[in-house]
Enzyme design. Structure first.
Site, PDB file in Angstrom:
ATOM      1  N   ASN A   1      -9.977  25.636 -69.145  1.00 42.07           N
ATOM      2  CA  ASN A   1     -11.049  26.791 -68.943  1.00 42.07           C
ATOM      3  C   ASN A   1     -11.575  27.075 -67.968  1.00 42.07           C
ATOM      4  O   ASN A   1     -11.107  27.884 -67.235  1.00 42.07           O
ATOM      5  CB  ASN A   1     -11.469  26.434 -70.381  1.00 42.07           C
ATOM      6  CG  ASN A   1     -12.688  25.138 -70.482  1.00 42.07           C
ATOM      7  OD1 ASN A   1     -11.775  23.872 -69.934  1.00 42.07           O
ATOM      8  ND2 ASN A   1     -13.845  25.210 -70.559  1.00 42.07           N
TER       9      ASN A   1
ATOM     10  N   GLU B   1     -16.203  14.636 -74.197  1.00 38.78           N
ATOM     11  CA  GLU B   1     -16.839  15.839 -74.164  1.00 38.78           C
ATOM     12  C   GLU B   1     -15.748  17.206 -75.094  1.00 38.78           C
ATOM     13  O   GLU B   1     -14.639  17.086 -75.294  1.00 38.78           O
ATOM     14  CB  GLU B   1     -16.821  16.571 -72.535  1.00 38.78           C
ATOM     15  CG  GLU B   1     -17.962  16.030 -72.083  1.00 38.78           C
ATOM     16  CD  GLU B   1     -19.177  15.548 -72.449  1.00 38.78           C
ATOM     17  OE1 GLU B   1     -19.559  16.503 -73.285  1.00 38.78           O
ATOM     18  OE2 GLU B   1     -20.207  14.564 -72.321  1.00 38.78           O
TER      19      GLU B   1
ATOM     20  N   CYS C   1     -16.894  26.123 -73.025  1.00 41.81           N
ATOM     21  CA  CYS C   1     -16.951  25.446 -74.294  1.00 41.81           C
ATOM     22  C   CYS C   1     -18.927  25.223 -74.565  1.00 41.81           C
ATOM     23  O   CYS C   1     -18.732  24.994 -75.772  1.00 41.81           O
ATOM     24  CB  CYS C   1     -16.882  23.624 -73.937  1.00 41.81           C
ATOM     25  SG  CYS C   1     -18.120  23.281 -72.903  1.00 41.81           S
TER      26      CYS C   1
ATOM     27  N   GLU D   1     -22.513  12.350 -70.112  1.00 41.99           N
ATOM     28  CA  GLU D   1     -22.246  13.062 -68.706  1.00 41.99           C
ATOM     29  C   GLU D   1     -23.273  13.099 -67.489  1.00 41.99           C
ATOM     30  O   GLU D   1     -24.157  14.022 -68.399  1.00 41.99           O
ATOM     31  CB  GLU D   1     -20.674  14.092 -68.674  1.00 41.99           C
ATOM     32  CG  GLU D   1     -19.988  13.179 -69.165  1.00 41.99           C
ATOM     33  CD  GLU D   1     -18.212  15.107 -68.925  1.00 41.99           C
ATOM     34  OE1 GLU D   1     -18.286  15.639 -68.902  1.00 41.99           O
ATOM     35  OE2 GLU D   1     -17.507  13.576 -69.001  1.00 41.99           O
TER      36      GLU D   1
HETATM   37  P1  NDP Z   1      -6.734  19.999 -74.912  1.00 39.37           P
HETATM   38  O1  NDP Z   1      -7.154  19.171 -76.501  1.00 39.37           O
HETATM   39  O2  NDP Z   1      -5.884  20.635 -75.723  1.00 39.37           O
HETATM   40  O3  NDP Z   1      -6.329  19.291 -74.211  1.00 39.37           O
HETATM   41  C1  NDP Z   1      -6.714  18.654 -73.484  1.00 39.37           C
HETATM   42  C2  NDP Z   1      -6.486  18.005 -71.978  1.00 39.37           C
HETATM   43  O4  NDP Z   1      -5.764  17.041 -73.093  1.00 39.37           O
HETATM   44  C3  NDP Z   1      -5.198  18.277 -71.118  1.00 39.37           C
HETATM   45  O5  NDP Z   1      -4.788  17.550 -70.422  1.00 39.37           O
HETATM   46  C4  NDP Z   1      -4.103  18.227 -72.711  1.00 39.37           C
HETATM   47  O6  NDP Z   1      -2.987  17.973 -71.826  1.00 39.37           O
HETATM   48  C5  NDP Z   1      -4.448  16.615 -72.979  1.00 39.37           C
HETATM   49  N1  NDP Z   1      -3.684  16.598 -73.979  1.00 39.37           N
HETATM   50  C6  NDP Z   1      -3.503  16.839 -75.144  1.00 39.37           C
HETATM   51  N2  NDP Z   1      -2.880  15.691 -76.405  1.00 39.37           N
HETATM   52  C7  NDP Z   1      -3.489  14.552 -75.291  1.00 39.37           C
HETATM   53  C8  NDP Z   1      -3.498  13.572 -76.304  1.00 39.37           C
HETATM   54  N3  NDP Z   1      -2.390  13.029 -77.083  1.00 39.37           N
HETATM   55  N4  NDP Z   1      -3.193  12.424 -75.178  1.00 39.37           N
HETATM   56  C9  NDP Z   1      -4.224  12.253 -74.058  1.00 39.37           C
HETATM   57  N5  NDP Z   1      -4.484  13.383 -73.572  1.00 39.37           N
HETATM   58  C10 NDP Z   1      -4.151  14.861 -74.937  1.00 39.37           C
HETATM   59  O7  NDP Z   1      -8.024  21.157 -75.046  1.00 39.37           O
HETATM   60  P2  NDP Z   1      -7.450  22.426 -74.261  1.00 39.37           P
HETATM   61  O8  NDP Z   1      -6.663  22.309 -73.122  1.00 39.37           O
HETATM   62  O9  NDP Z   1      -7.025  23.343 -74.869  1.00 39.37           O
HETATM   63  O10 NDP Z   1      -9.427  23.335 -73.808  1.00 39.37           O
HETATM   64  C11 NDP Z   1      -9.987  23.267 -74.962  1.00 39.37           C
HETATM   65  C12 NDP Z   1     -11.022  22.675 -75.735  1.00 39.37           C
HETATM   66  O11 NDP Z   1     -11.898  21.704 -74.671  1.00 39.37           O
HETATM   67  C13 NDP Z   1     -12.015  23.250 -76.497  1.00 39.37           C
HETATM   68  O12 NDP Z   1     -11.734  22.958 -77.603  1.00 39.37           O
HETATM   69  C14 NDP Z   1     -13.515  23.097 -75.802  1.00 39.37           C
HETATM   70  O13 NDP Z   1     -14.254  23.494 -76.674  1.00 39.37           O
HETATM   71  C15 NDP Z   1     -13.408  21.624 -75.148  1.00 39.37           C
HETATM   72  N6  NDP Z   1     -13.424  22.087 -73.723  1.00 39.37           N
HETATM   73  C16 NDP Z   1     -14.863  20.736 -73.970  1.00 39.37           C
HETATM   74  C17 NDP Z   1     -16.126  20.963 -73.703  1.00 39.37           C
HETATM   75  C18 NDP Z   1     -17.027  20.157 -72.894  1.00 39.37           C
HETATM   76  O14 NDP Z   1     -17.864  19.350 -72.274  1.00 39.37           O
HETATM   77  N7  NDP Z   1     -17.442  19.858 -74.440  1.00 39.37           N
HETATM   78  C19 NDP Z   1     -16.093  22.431 -72.147  1.00 39.37           C
HETATM   79  C20 NDP Z   1     -14.537  22.477 -71.148  1.00 39.37           C
HETATM   80  C21 NDP Z   1     -13.470  22.366 -73.213  1.00 39.37           C
HETATM   81  P3  NDP Z   1      -1.975  19.441 -72.426  1.00 39.37           P
HETATM   82  O15 NDP Z   1      -2.782  21.160 -72.024  1.00 39.37           O
HETATM   83  O16 NDP Z   1      -1.128  18.759 -70.686  1.00 39.37           O
HETATM   84  O17 NDP Z   1      -1.565  19.218 -73.582  1.00 39.37           O
END
Ligand code: NDP
Length: 478
Positions: free
Chosen positions: A149, A247, A281, A459
């Site tokens: 995002n 996070e 988020c 963080e």
């Molecule tokens: P995901 O959980 O799908 O992915 C986050 C990252 O984790 C990506 O790089 C993804 O890779 C990777 N990933 C996916 N599966 C695995 C695994 N099994 N093991 C290790 N890494 C993995 O989230 P999104 O990218 O869809 O992001 C949206 C989410 O992030 C929302 O829920 C949002 O709320 C949260 N978010 C939270 C924030 C916070 O600070 N609390 C800030 C911003 C977002 P790939 O994409 O290549 O599959």
């Protein structure tokens, strides 16, 4: 077509598999570049480069780390336009927003560069008969995994403190938005970051992310992403006793009391709902409004939403760009359908938009829904798109009950001119971040993170610096 490469030991490498994944431009729906489909072999290569670099980097003077990280910040600022264009094309966000995020990515590096100069050990004396001092050492090779995002912003938010504290890093951006992380590799070389200190491996989460999390010698994982992924990561990392910072998702409420500054509350609540297509988020996705001003607020809110133009992210007048991917576009639409089944009234938006010349892009009009119960799925699950619900409340207790009813606890905003009420509500809200009469006002020194299923750990500021260190207390009897 441009093929991205992994950045390992300061050099661009093709993935060992020689396989690539399509990278889409969400504003057109077209494939415009190819991303390495890396696997555990590339992660191992990255780990070895990081491990080799650790001995020197971990012992480098803090001033050296400061200078290099600060130079990275300067270069990001110099390349603001180029990076913002890349981010906007890759992610779908409006170009003006991407420019702001590039500035903030540079600030992340600058902030933690200066933190490296100020980070110190602590000492505690025991009434003259003993003295304790606490040594804070880098952990070793650490893993940083970030979502799609706010790609470079969240990538830099993790990498900068990890490097500032003397760790070497294996990092993975989301495979959906790899472009600015790829460009960061070149910037690091230009800034003189020693080879192997930062290594960037592109590819799918279940392959590359999983290999990082389960790697026996990657000793800490800092992850930002969805709650389900966080849970999976924790299940692998916990039995390995890895340090873990998570996070995760949010379902953030805005509490609008009748005694608020009405115009500000309307304007900021609309912004908090739809900035970055609602894909932040911290976005307020449940607007809880005191019943006595509900109708007036609703009318003003919808009028403000209607000024938000949806369209080509590269045009300055665009307020809402494209949804990041087809899969996410379909997920958001499915929640709009669910809202109807749950008895919701769509009072604004809720439609697919097809801007002129961009018919295959993924666009959704900003959607406002009312008449849903606070505990239905649309009010409990994270949608993470341009969808917001409006719900009336009668008392402060009811507002708090609804606000605290979800499994999440990341952020909220409270709108009232009554100081006593503002503090009381802030104290009772179950969330890691409370904004009073504002939203997304960030001071990088403050703890950042969520309660409940929104995460583990904090963080920001010294929290991030401490996370990336091992602390050892030495007690000397005098
Ligand atoms: P995901 O959980 O799908 O992915 C986050 C990252 O984790 C990506 O790089 C993804 O890779 C990777 N990933 C996916 N599966 C695995 C695994 N099994 N093991 C290790 N890494 C993995 O989230 P999104 O990218 O869809 O992001 C949206 C989410 O992030 C929302 O829920 C949002 O709320 C949260 N978010 C939270 C924030 C916070 O600070 N609390 C800030 C911003 C977002 P790939 O994409 O290549 O599959």
């Amino acid at each position: 077509m441009k093929k991205l490469a992994n950045y390992i030991d300061g050099v661009d490498f093709a993935p060992i598999s020689n396989h690539y994944i399509n990278n889409f431009n969400p504003s057109t729906g077209d494939v415009y570049s190819l991303i390495p489909d890396s696997d555990e072999r590339d992660v191992e290569m990255a780990y070895e480069a990081a491990e080799k670099a650790f001995e020197t980097w971990s012992k480098s003077p803090s001033e050296k780390r400061f200078k290099i990280l600060n130079r990275i910040a300067e270069l990001i600022d110099l390349k603001n336009e180029e990076l913002a264009l890349a981010e906007s094309i890759d992610q779908g966000k409006p170009i003006w927003l991407a420019k702001t995020e590039m500035t903030r990515s540079a600030q992340n590096f600058r902030f933690f560069a200066t933190a490296a100069m100020q980070f110190n050990s602590e000492s505690h004396t025991m009434e003259g008969h003993a003295i304790n001092y606490t040594i804070k050492s880098p952990i070793g090779v650490v893993g940083c995994i970030s979502p799609w995002n706010l790609p470079l912003y969240l990538f830099s938010w993790k990498i900068a403190p990890a490097l500032a504290t003397g760790n070497c890093v294996v990092a993975k951006p989301s495979e959906i938005t790899p472009m600015t992380a790829y460009l960061l590799g070149e910037i690091c070389n230009e800034a003189g970051l020693p080879k192997g200190v930062l290594n960037i491996v592109h590819g799918l989460g279940p392959k590359v992310g999983n290999a990082m999390v389960s790697h026996p010698n990657i000793k800490a994982i800092s992850f930002t992403g969805g709650t389900a992924t966080g849970k999976h990561i924790a299940s692998i990392a916990a039995p390995m006793f890895k340090k873990l910072s998570l996070e995760l998702g949010g379902k953030n409420p805005n509490l609008i009391f009748a005694d608020c500054d009405f115009n500000k509350a309307v304007k900021e609540s609309v912004r908090s709902s739809f900035l970055n297509q609602g894909e932040i988020c911290l976005c307020g996705s449940r607007i809880l409004i005191e019943r006595s001003i509900y109708e007036k607020f609703k009318t003003a809110f919808v009028a403000e939403v209607q000024t938000y133009t949806v369209g080509n992210p590269l045009l300055d007048e665009t307020k809402i760009g494209a949804i990041v991917s087809q899969a996410h576009f379909e997920k958001v639409l499915s929640y709009i359908e669910l809202a109807k089944q749950e008895g919701g009234n769509i009072i604004c938006g809720g439609t697919v938009v097809k801007p002129e010349g961009l018919k295959n892009g993924w666009y959704i009009s900003p959607t406002v829904i009312e008449n849903l119960s606070y505990d239905c799925r649309c009010n409990q699950e994270e949608i993470f798109g341009p969808v917001v619900t409006l719900t009336p409340f009668d008392t402060e207790e009811e507002a708090l009950m609804m606000a605290n009813s979800t499994p999440y606890g990341l952020a909220c905003s409270v709108w009232t001119e009554n100081l006593t009420k503002a503090h009381r509500v802030a104290g009772a809200i179950q969330s890691g971040i409370v904004w009073i009469n504002c939203w997304l006002l960030r001071d990088l020194r403050t703890p950042f993170g969520g309660m409940k299923q929104s995460g583990v750990g904090r963080e920001g500021g010294w929290n991030a610096m401490n996370f990336f260190t091992e602390q050892k207390n030495v007690c000397v009897k005098l």
